[in-house]
Write an enzyme that holds these catalytic residues in place. Structure first.
Site, PDB file in Angstrom:
ATOM      1  N   SER A 156       0.832  -1.196   0.000  1.00  0.00           N
ATOM      2  CA  SER A 156       0.000   0.000   0.000  1.00  0.00           C
ATOM      3  C   SER A 156       0.875   1.257   0.000  1.00  0.00           C
ATOM      4  O   SER A 156       1.687   1.447  -0.903  1.00  0.00           O
ATOM      5  CB  SER A 156      -0.963  -0.037   1.186  1.00  0.00           C
ATOM      6  OG  SER A 156      -1.965   0.949   1.077  1.00  0.00           O
ATOM      7  N   GLU A 251      -9.922  -3.843  -6.076  1.00  0.00           N
ATOM      8  CA  GLU A 251      -9.327  -2.662  -5.461  1.00  0.00           C
ATOM      9  C   GLU A 251      -9.611  -1.431  -6.307  1.00  0.00           C
ATOM     10  O   GLU A 251      -9.399  -1.449  -7.525  1.00  0.00           O
ATOM     11  CB  GLU A 251      -7.806  -2.804  -5.367  1.00  0.00           C
ATOM     12  CG  GLU A 251      -7.306  -3.926  -4.494  1.00  0.00           C
ATOM     13  CD  GLU A 251      -5.818  -3.789  -4.235  1.00  0.00           C
ATOM     14  OE1 GLU A 251      -5.384  -2.686  -3.817  1.00  0.00           O
ATOM     15  OE2 GLU A 251      -5.083  -4.758  -4.441  1.00  0.00           O
ATOM     16  N   HIS A 281      -7.638  -5.145  -1.079  1.00  0.00           N
ATOM     17  CA  HIS A 281      -6.399  -4.404  -0.881  1.00  0.00           C
ATOM     18  C   HIS A 281      -5.506  -5.098   0.145  1.00  0.00           C
ATOM     19  O   HIS A 281      -5.936  -5.434   1.244  1.00  0.00           O
ATOM     20  CB  HIS A 281      -6.759  -2.992  -0.410  1.00  0.00           C
ATOM     21  CG  HIS A 281      -5.610  -2.052  -0.315  1.00  0.00           C
ATOM     22  ND1 HIS A 281      -4.867  -1.669  -1.401  1.00  0.00           N
ATOM     23  CD2 HIS A 281      -5.076  -1.392   0.751  1.00  0.00           C
ATOM     24  CE1 HIS A 281      -3.939  -0.816  -1.021  1.00  0.00           C
ATOM     25  NE2 HIS A 281      -4.034  -0.642   0.283  1.00  0.00           N
TER      26      HIS A 281
END
Length: 325
Positions: A156, A251, A281
């Site tokens: 991320s 996502e 995610h």
């Protein structure tokens, strides 16, 4: 899109149910309001994942002035080192929240993992996280670890930070690591990807207003979302090492990975893109998922291919741990 960047949709032999995971995440989010202190949010996030970790020895110390920890599987090789940069939107996340993921990556790659607690916002805005990531990398190099035996990994926000750290290292004329693994990387803080619309109905957690809010908090009043050190999608990718990019098909930031892989290939970078159907995610964080185990195994194989000839030398034990506490 060139052939080199065609996403590889990864078939899973077992059907995964992400609903219980999503429910736990939503229950945590539901406890937060505009008045919830950031310290409480961070504690809640760490608590979600802390119990997943195996009870390995905690080797805490400072790497270049940044809080750090060695995560080492029993068979981790001293000449394989991964610098791991955690996710959390630059507001949350820590070694505690990601210790389990780093442990599983250490096992998969047969490498020791250096996790760092880079500075977070809103107390410390951009480019504080980039500076800390680079300090951690410099510390490894100054400790005598060769760049060819180092790989980067992150998820991320940490995935984008991996790229930003390599940009900063290149600008400082440092040798770059051998390879990098990016899990659901956040590479575009301007949130311009088409999947913010096309995946809005299937992403159970992250919508464009939330992403823009996190970006604004990280950038501060004067930060530019198009700055390559904040949004690596807009940076010069030439001369970067091979990249493995993994993401879920559900996502909203899927395009952050797809466009990154495309731009990397056009810049002459060896980039592999794996898209996991029905996954959310950073699904790799949930070891109960078959897809997570599959992805970590793939990451281990990928990184193993790019560690240098040092692997052919006789094992030297677990390496220099004089600063491991």
């Amino acid at each position: 899109m060139t052939a080199a960047t065609q996403p590889r949709s990864v078939n899973s032999a077992a059907a995964d149910d992400v609903a219980p995971i999503v429910q736990r995440l939503r229950e945590t989010y539901a406890r937060w309001t505009r008045r919830t202190p950031i310290e409480q949010m961070r504690d809640d996030w760490d608590e979600l994942f802390r119990s997943r970790a195996q009870p390995w020895r905690i080797n805490g110390f400072e790497a270049g002035g940044v809080a750090a920890e060695w995560i080492m599987a029993p068979d981790a090789r001293a000449n394989r080192t991964i610098l791991y940069l955690h996710g959390g939107g630059f507001r949350m996340g820590s070694i505690d929240s990601h210790r389990d993921l780093m442990q599983r990556l250490s096992i998969a790659a047969g490498a020791r993992v250096l996790g760092i607690n880079y500075r977070l916002g809103p107390e410390h805005v951009f480019p504080a996280a980039v500076e800390d990531a680079l300090s951690g990398y410099r510390w490894l190099l100054d400790s005598g670890v060769r760049s060819g035996s180092i790989a980067f990994a992150g998820d991320s926000a940490g995935g984008g930070l991996v790229l930003a750290c390599m940009f900063a290292a290149r600008a400082a004329n440092l040798e770059l690591p051998s390879a990098a693994c990016l899990m659901s990387p956040w590479t575009d803080l301007a949130a311009t990807g088409a999947t913010f619309l096309s995946r809005a109905d299937v992403d159970p957690l992250h919508q464009r207003p939330m992403i823009l809010s996190m970006a604004k908090a990280y950038l501060g009043p004067s930060g530019n979302p198009l700055d390559p050190l904040a949004s690596p999608l807009y940076g010069d990718l030439e001369r970067l090492p091979p990249l493995l990019i993994q993401c879920g098909d559900c996502e909203t930031i899927l395009d952050d990975s797809v466009r990154l892989a495309d731009r990397a290939a056009k810049a002459g970078v060896a980039a592999e893109l794996e898209v996991y159907p029905s996954m959310i995610h950073v699904f790799q964080a949930y070891g109960e998922l078959h897809a997570a185990r599959q992805a970590l195994a793939s990451a281990g194989r990928f990184l193993g291919r790019y560690f240098t000839e040092q692997d052919k030398r006789p094992p030297e034990g677990r390496g220099d741990t004089r600063d491991c506490g």
